[in-house]
Design a protein around this motif. Sequence first.
Motif, mmCIF file in Angstrom:
data_model
loop_
_atom_site.group_PDB
_atom_site.id
_atom_site.type_symbol
_atom_site.label_atom_id
_atom_site.label_comp_id
_atom_site.label_asym_id
_atom_site.label_seq_id
_atom_site.Cartn_x
_atom_site.Cartn_y
_atom_site.Cartn_z
ATOM 1 N N UNK A 1 113.548 32.778 42.561
ATOM 2 C CA UNK A 1 112.942 31.685 43.323
ATOM 3 C C UNK A 1 111.956 32.258 44.346
ATOM 4 N N UNK A 2 112.390 33.307 45.044
ATOM 5 C CA UNK A 2 111.520 33.939 46.047
ATOM 6 C C UNK A 2 110.247 34.476 45.404
ATOM 7 N N UNK A 3 110.381 35.147 44.268
ATOM 8 C CA UNK A 3 109.217 35.703 43.584
ATOM 9 C C UNK A 3 108.245 34.638 43.123
ATOM 10 N N UNK A 4 108.776 33.562 42.568
ATOM 11 C CA UNK A 4 107.918 32.458 42.111
ATOM 12 C C UNK A 4 107.216 31.812 43.294
ATOM 13 N N UNK A 5 107.955 31.550 44.366
ATOM 14 C CA UNK A 5 107.351 30.931 45.555
ATOM 15 C C UNK A 5 106.229 31.788 46.119
ATOM 16 N N UNK A 6 106.480 33.074 46.233
ATOM 17 C CA UNK A 6 105.466 33.966 46.790
ATOM 18 C C UNK A 6 104.244 34.038 45.882
ATOM 19 N N UNK A 7 104.492 34.176 44.591
ATOM 20 C CA UNK A 7 103.379 34.253 43.645
ATOM 21 C C UNK A 7 102.558 32.967 43.649
ATOM 22 N N UNK A 8 103.229 31.837 43.552
ATOM 23 C CA UNK A 8 102.516 30.559 43.511
ATOM 24 C C UNK A 8 101.791 30.276 44.821
ATOM 25 N N UNK A 9 102.430 30.565 45.938
ATOM 26 C CA UNK A 9 101.786 30.333 47.231
ATOM 27 C C UNK A 9 100.508 31.137 47.381
ATOM 28 N N UNK A 10 100.582 32.422 47.053
ATOM 29 C CA UNK A 10 99.403 33.295 47.188
ATOM 30 C C UNK A 10 98.346 32.946 46.145
ATOM 31 N N UNK A 11 98.766 32.729 44.914
ATOM 32 C CA UNK A 11 97.805 32.426 43.843
ATOM 33 C C UNK A 11 97.029 31.146 44.118
ATOM 34 N N UNK A 12 97.742 30.099 44.511
ATOM 35 C CA UNK A 12 97.039 28.846 44.770
ATOM 36 C C UNK A 12 96.116 28.994 45.971
#
Length: 183
Positions: free
Chosen positions: A6-17
């Motif tokens: 969950x942490x990895x997805x949140x960080x990736x999606x937050x930065x990518x978007x």
Amino acid sequence: MKKNLVAGVLLFEGISQFMFFLRVAESIYPGYSVANNYISDLGVGVAAPVFNTSVSFLGLCIVAAAYFGYATFNSKVFSALIAITGVGAFGVGLFPENVPVLHTVFSFITFFFAGIAAIYGVRVLSRLMGIISVVSGVVCLAALVLFGSGNYLGLGHGGMERLIVYPVLSWGLMLSGYLLSKG
């Protein structure tokens, strides 16, 4: 789902978007110059809804990633540094540069604590990732000092500001990969 995923997805999606919508905001802001405009200039005018929403969402994702990533990092200090960075980013979106004092405070919080978190990463990440973390944090903080002193190295204030931001965004993507790999 495991907390680290969950942490990895949140960080990736937050930065990518954020990286995507930063480009969108630059594209719709009339006459925007990467060298001669601050990133936060995008938070006022026609690009404001895009930029402010994106940076606020980034902040929320970072705070949530700090919470869910704690079990993997097993470091209250590291998680707190990451969370403070997220609070700063959320504040940048909440208080655009037409609210100058609060905007400056939240921008500094974001930049400073992102750099410190990256440097502190050497204590919780593998050896190679720790070295990359330190380099990212040092570049961020050195650029912050240069930026604060008005020394832009010929890049303009917008270019120097990007030397603060891009190393820690890239580091955050690396960190998201680390979290995802622990699943």
